[in-house]
Design a protein around this motif. Structure first.
Motif, PDB file in Angstrom:
ATOM      1  N   SER A 157       0.841  -1.196   0.000  1.00  0.00           N
ATOM      2  CA  SER A 157       0.000   0.000   0.000  1.00  0.00           C
ATOM      3  C   SER A 157       0.875   1.244   0.000  1.00  0.00           C
ATOM      4  O   SER A 157       0.582   2.231  -0.684  1.00  0.00           O
ATOM      5  CB  SER A 157      -0.929  -0.002   1.203  1.00  0.00           C
ATOM      6  N   ILE A 193      -4.727   2.937   2.676  1.00  0.00           N
ATOM      7  CA  ILE A 193      -4.386   2.972   4.107  1.00  0.00           C
ATOM      8  C   ILE A 193      -3.197   2.056   4.345  1.00  0.00           C
ATOM      9  O   ILE A 193      -3.160   0.925   3.838  1.00  0.00           O
ATOM     10  CB  ILE A 193      -5.575   2.475   4.958  1.00  0.00           C
ATOM     11  N   THR A 198      -3.762  -5.340   6.560  1.00  0.00           N
ATOM     12  CA  THR A 198      -4.504  -4.086   6.530  1.00  0.00           C
ATOM     13  C   THR A 198      -5.414  -4.000   5.303  1.00  0.00           C
ATOM     14  O   THR A 198      -6.588  -3.689   5.397  1.00  0.00           O
ATOM     15  CB  THR A 198      -3.532  -2.887   6.506  1.00  0.00           C
ATOM     16  N   THR A 199      -4.824  -4.265   4.145  1.00  0.00           N
ATOM     17  CA  THR A 199      -5.596  -4.129   2.913  1.00  0.00           C
ATOM     18  C   THR A 199      -6.428  -5.375   2.689  1.00  0.00           C
ATOM     19  O   THR A 199      -5.909  -6.495   2.732  1.00  0.00           O
ATOM     20  CB  THR A 199      -4.650  -3.911   1.720  1.00  0.00           C
ATOM     21  N   ASP A 224      -3.279  -2.184  -5.846  1.00  0.00           N
ATOM     22  CA  ASP A 224      -2.725  -2.696  -4.597  1.00  0.00           C
ATOM     23  C   ASP A 224      -3.658  -3.801  -4.129  1.00  0.00           C
ATOM     24  O   ASP A 224      -4.870  -3.700  -4.244  1.00  0.00           O
ATOM     25  CB  ASP A 224      -2.684  -1.549  -3.576  1.00  0.00           C
TER      26      ASP A 224
HETATM   27 MG   LIG Z   1      -1.829  -2.844   2.449  1.00  0.00          MG
END
Ligand SMILES: [Mg+2]
Ligand SMILES: Nc1nc2c(ncn2[C@@H]2O[C@H](COP(=O)(O)OP(=O)(O)OP(=O)(O)O)[C@@H](O)[C@H]2O)c(=O)[nH]1
Lengths: 453, 626
Positions: free
Chosen positions: A235, A248, A255-256, A275
């Motif tokens: 990211s 983010i 996270t993603t 991403d």
């Molecule tokens: Mg990420």
């Protein structure tokens, strides 16, 4: 001419000047253009005739891609006597190509050389005086267009076309000798000679057709996908490459979840950068779904950026059927000591070293993206060498060659049919090299005209 | 000027293969014809090889037959060996060829000419034409008399200012031992015609008894010969052998060391010779890596003492010819009746004519044969026919005959002649036809029958017979729409190492396999279609055509589509009266070319070298606004 058929072509030479004009002519000009001018579903009123109007052009997905001036000329008060729309946009070949492709996607056909003038002529839009003046500059035009074609075709591409042509002519001369002169079988090895001659040509032509993919990438944008384990900095890299704070990032792995895409240009080349969710054994249903989507993107990608973070340096396995080009990258190089970096470099000589966080190595990565996509500097400046016309010529040539080879495989080989196929292959090549071909007269009549005029 | 001696509608000057076809067809069309020849005993003489037909030429002979020509019928009656060439190659290039008894050929043709009503033969020489404001009025003969007429066909062959070369010896002659023709070239030049000079050659004629035949290889013809003419009924020609020998390095050495004595190399010959039929010295000079060339020893007539040395055309000195020949096994003691020689002659570049072979500048004046820069009996004959038909049509005030490139090799020939520069004697090749697959020897009737009918070139009986043949072909094709079960056809398929079928399949589909023959599917009903009073060769041809039309269906359709596209160009007529030099939009080269050729259609204009697509576009814009 097919009634009801609408043609489109750039009316200005490619890659020249700050402004370009794309022209449509035919009954569907208005309808096709209005599909470009509106977001799908929105209502919209078409500009009044003869009034240049500033509009936004949208691609098929409803994404705006260009601001342009549109002028509508209603039949019969137009150059060709048909409905005409002129779209003037930035002189960027990518944009021009994109507008033409979008028109084609909505039902227009790329104009043959000189077809606009031909339609004008057929619709009685020229009197004798106009015709005289047109005729006197046809030659100037044809010379300009020859020079233009030459410029577009010079270098390796032209050489390839020439090689193919020479090869086909040679093969034909063998075949015709066998059919026309030799009452006995004077060429006992004809079949194998032809295979030897034609097979390499097929390879050449495949390369040519392959080169059109680059043109297509230039037009439609390349799909570049960042993949890697969780937390390697994917990211962060997306944000660095796009110079936007789009995704983010956090120090927590996973996270993603949803793939995130941004559009950007690298040296004028449109790219869709994605991403993805980091690859690991999924810990939740949502993450599982995210990883599934990652795999779908891996499958569709033109180019994969395989990201690892340095201390762990654990890679991921790509699926066998992966067709995309791959760039392997170590991120977080800022965390490495000089000695660690040297060791890693020795171990992984084909890897790039970047730091997404500190923005180091990003330019190198960009140019790696560009070259890996096969977009050399030379190509992006002469994007027109990969026009649909040249592509069609190469594809038709290939078909002729393939059919010829297929006939050669049969026992007994019908050489007259082989000759017919080779002639067709040659005719296809001739359309690109600008040679005269015995074709429909109306197509030939204005052949020397620049496309679109 | 002497008073007019006699009244004719049409004068044909020259009694060669072009002249006799022109005279005979015109007389049949009801026109009063005077055939003027310098020697009535040489009418229809085969001055070179004793053969008719061959690659691409054989197809033309078939076309000539449908259009009412005489050559095919006489060739069938006088052939001594028939062979279908290219049989192992594609069927559109199959070409019939026959060895001919030359003596019998000219005898029979001369009799045909003598028996033809409306046709008188005059032994004289045409030395000038009479015209009135560029309309033909008559011809002037050597003795100064004038024959008036309404049309003239010039077929002077190699006789116009003919010059024979043997080594450095030069003889003014039209053929060895025959006086050349003088005056016409000059007469035409005076009327603004361009003229040119070409060269051709002929090999030595050997004495049969001086050849050791045991050392030659025997070449025979087909067991089942196929005639040229659909008119031929009782056809059982002898299958006389020819023989072949091979040149040797010693033979080549002699020729090589004497090249400087050949007028081709010494620069004595200014005319351009054909590249496709090179002299032996040319072959040895240009293809020095070939250790040997094949020569055919062909009898010139039945029991002929005189043997034609096919492949050894030469203009070397007599002595050198003999020395070289004697280095060939079997010819060690050979002697000849006469040496080979080269001949130069004037021709009239045919771009000055219309597609009807009528001159563009003098109305009623037609040209046919070698005078148009062609070579070969067949090329000459077909032009003679077209010129003869059209001269008659003009006299009768009827529609003229033109033949398209998609209809016949004859069409290709004439269109090439009138649009392309003649740089060497023109010979037909199948590759000159862009629609080669459509121009088969076996469908000449389908291509030309209606046209022949329209122009009164075919009698009712033959028309009906060929109609029956064509509809039988359709019936056979339709009969192959039946589906075959695996039980029915698999035994035959496996017998021929063909893939067997699992489900019912159409006979038509199976026939598309390369090695499957129509004979797999010939059953009682097919036989019934074929036994409808057809000659065996016609029945065979029906099967061959049906098979070809099915096997090649896709290709034939592709070629037809191409033809349709071309048709539009052909119909765009260009005006007669137009000064191309004033059309400022045209390139200089195009202006010159168009002005000199004056094409009749835009299609012709496109095929003229030096006229670019841009010129064509300018032309069509300018002219459509007139
Ligand atoms: Mg990420
Ligand atoms: N030192 C250093 N840290 C970095 C670099 N790039 C990313 N990081 C840090 O690594 C952590 C993870 O970054 P992300 O960009 O969220 O990683 P990701 O690959 O997207 O992770 P997932 O979305 O969870 O798969 C963040 O704390 C970043 O600040 C770098 O080049 N150097």
């Amino acid at each position: 001419m097919t009634p009801g058929d609408t043609i489109v072509a750039p009316a200005t030479p490619f890659g020249v000047g700050g402004l370009a004009i794309v022209r449509l002519s035919g009954p569907s000009s208005e309808q096709i253009t209005s599909l470009l001018l509106q977001k799908p579903g929105a209502t919209f009123s078409f500009p009044e005739p003869r009034r240049a109007t500033l509009v936004t052009l949208y691609d098929q997905k409803g994404t705006p891609f260009e601001e342009a001036m549109v002028t509508f000329f209603k039949a019969p008060h137009s150059y060709t006597g048909e409905d005409i729309v002129e779209i003037s946009c930035h002189g960027n070949p990518v944009v021009v190509q994109k507008i033409v492709s979008a028109c084609c996607a909505h039902g227009a056909r790329i104009a043959d050389p000189g077809e606009f003038t031909r339609r004008a002529f057929l619709n009685g839009k020229m009197d004798l005086i106009q015709a005289e003046s047109v005729s006197s500059f046809i030659h100037a035009q044809s010379e300009a267009s020859a020079a233009f074609n030459f410029r577009l075709l010079k270098g390796s591409l032209s050489k390839k076309f020439q090689t193919i042509k020479t090869g086909i002519v040679k093969a034909l001369s063998f075949v015709e000798f066998e059919l026309d002169i030799s009452e006995e079988d004077l060429l006992p090895n004809l079949r194998s000679d032809l295979f030897l001659l034609l097979n390499p040509l097929l390879k050449e032509i495949d390369e040519l057709i392959g080169s059109y993919r680059q043109g297509h990438l230039l037009t439609d944008g390349a799909l570049v996908v960042i993949v890697g384990k969780t937390n390697v900095g994917k990211s962060t890299l997306l944000n660095a490459l796009s110079e936007k704070d789009r995704a983010i990032t956090s120090r927590h792995p996973g996270t993603t979840r949803d793939p995130i895409d941004v559009s950007l240009f690298i040296d004028g080349v449109p790219i869709k950068l994605v991403d993805t969710a980091g690859l690991r054994k999924a810990k939740s249903e949502i993450e599982h779904e995210g990883i599934k989507r990652t795999h779908r993107y891996i499958y569709d990608a033109d180019l994969l950026i395989l990201l690892k973070d340095t201390p762990g340096a654990v890679g991921i396995d790509l699926p066998d059927k992966n067709r995309a080009a791959v760039i392997r990258v170590f991120n977080k190089s800022d965390l490495l000591s000089a000695e660690q970096r040297r060791q890693l470099q020795r171990k992984y000589p084909d890897h790039l070293f970047i730091s997404a966080k500190t923005n180091t190595g990003i330019e190198t990565l960009k140019s790696a993206i560009k070259t890996t996509l096969g977009i050399s500097d030379a190509l992006s400046s002469t994007v027109a060498i990969t026009t649909a016309r040249q592509h069609a010529a190469a594809v038709n040539c290939k078909r002729g060659l393939e059919r010829a080879l297929c006939l050669l495989d049969q026992q007994p080989a019908a050489y007259e049919l082989v000759a017919l196929e080779l002639r067709e292959a040659l005719t296809a090549i001739d359309t690109v090299l600008g040679k005269t071909t015995p074709d429909d007269i109306l197509n030939l009549i204005f052949n020397s005209f620049c496309v679109g005029k | 000027m002497k008073p007019i001696a006699k009244d004719f509608d049409l004068i044909v000057a020259g009694g060669g293969h072009a002249g006799v076809e022109a005279a005979l067809i015109a007389a049949k069309l009801g026109v009063r014809v005077g055939l003027i020849t310098m020697d009535i005993n040489t009418i229809a003489r085969m001055s070179c090889n004793p053969a008719i037909g061959g690659l691409a030429k054989g197809q033309m002979v078939r076309e000539l037959d449908v259009l009412g020509g005489t050559m095919p019928r006489i060739a069938d009656q006088t052939g001594i060996q028939f062979k279908m060439l290219n049989r192992s190659k594609g069927r559109s290039v199959w070409s019939p060829r026959a060895q001919i008894d030359k003596r019998q050929y000219e005898t029979l043709l001369q009799k045909t000419v003598a028996d033809q009503p409306n046709l008188s033969t005059i032994q004289e020489e045409v030395v000038d034409i009479v015209d009135d404001h560029y309309r033909i009025r008559g011809v002037v003969l050597r003795d100064g008399s004038v024959l008036s007429c309404r049309a003239v066909v010039l077929t002077c062959g190699t006789f116009l200012n003919g010059l024979i070369h043997i080594g450095n010896r030069k003889v003014c002659a039209g053929r060895m031992g025959e006086v050349r023709a003088e005056g016409i070239t000059e007469a035409l030049r005076a009327r603004g015609y361009r003229t040119g000079r070409l060269k051709t050659g002929t090999p030595p004629r050997l004495i049969k008894q001086t050849i050791d035949w045991s050392r030659t290889r025997v070449v025979t013809g087909d067991e089942t010969p196929i005639p040229f003419s659909y008119r031929t009924k009782w056809f059982s020609p002898p299958n006389l052998p020819c023989h072949s020998v091979k040149t040797t390095p010693e033979c080549h050495e002699i020729i090589r060391s004497n090249l400087r004595f050949s007028p081709l190399f010494s620069g004595d010959i200014s005319g351009v010779g054909p590249r496709y039929c090179p002299s032996i010295e040319d072959k040895i000079f240009r293809f020095s890596h070939h250790k040997s060339h094949l020569l055919f020893l062909e009898p010139e007539w039945t029991n002929s003492d005189q043997i034609y040395t096919n492949g050894f055309s030469t203009s070397l000195p007599e002595k050198v010819q003999l020395q070289a020949l004697r280095k060939i096994p079997g010819l060690e003691r050979v002697a000849f009746f006469r040496p080979g020689y080269a001949i130069e002659y004037d021709f009239i570049p045919p771009a000055q004519h219309r597609a009807t072979l009528e001159s563009k500048s003098v109305a009623g004046l037609f040209f046919a044969g070698q005078i148009n820069g062609t070579s070969g009996y067949e090329e000459a004959a077909v032009q003679g026919l077209v010129a003869g038909v059209n001269a008659s049509k003009i006299i009768l005030n009827q529609e003229t005959l033109t033949i398209g490139r998609d209809e016949a090799y004859i069409g290709v020939l004439i269109d090439d002649l009138i649009t392309k520069d003649t740089l060497e004697p023109y010979r037909m090749f199948t590759s000159r036809a862009e629609y080669r697959l459509l121009l088969r020897f076996s469908n000449a009737d389908a291509r030309l029958l209606e046209k022949a009918r329209k122009h009164d070139l075919v009698d009712d009986r033959l028309y009906d017979r060929l109609q029956k043949k064509l509809s039988a072909t359709e019936k056979v094709i339709a009969s192959l729409d039946r589906s075959l079960s695996p039980q029915e056809i698999n035994p035959l398929l496996s017998q021929h190492n063909e893939r067997v079928i699992r489900q019912k399949q159409l006979a038509k589909e199976l026939l598309k396999r390369p090695s499957v023959s129509i004979h797999f599917f010939v059953d009682e009903s097919t036989k019934e279609i074929l036994t409808n009073g057809f000659e065996p060769f016609i029945a065979d041809e029906i099967l061959l055509e049906a098979e070809t039309q099915i096997k090649y269906a896709g290709y034939i359709k592709r070629q037809r589509d191409q033809v349709e596209k071309m048709k539009q160009q052909e119909t765009y007529r260009l005006p007669d009266q137009i000064d191309y030099t004033t059309l400022s939009g045209l390139s200089i080269e195009a202006r010159e070319k168009l002005q000199s050729v004056r094409p009749e259609t835009l299609g012709q204009a496109m095929r003229i070298s030096g006229v670019s697509p841009a010129d064509i576009s300018v032309l069509s814009i300018l002219l459509s606004n007139r």
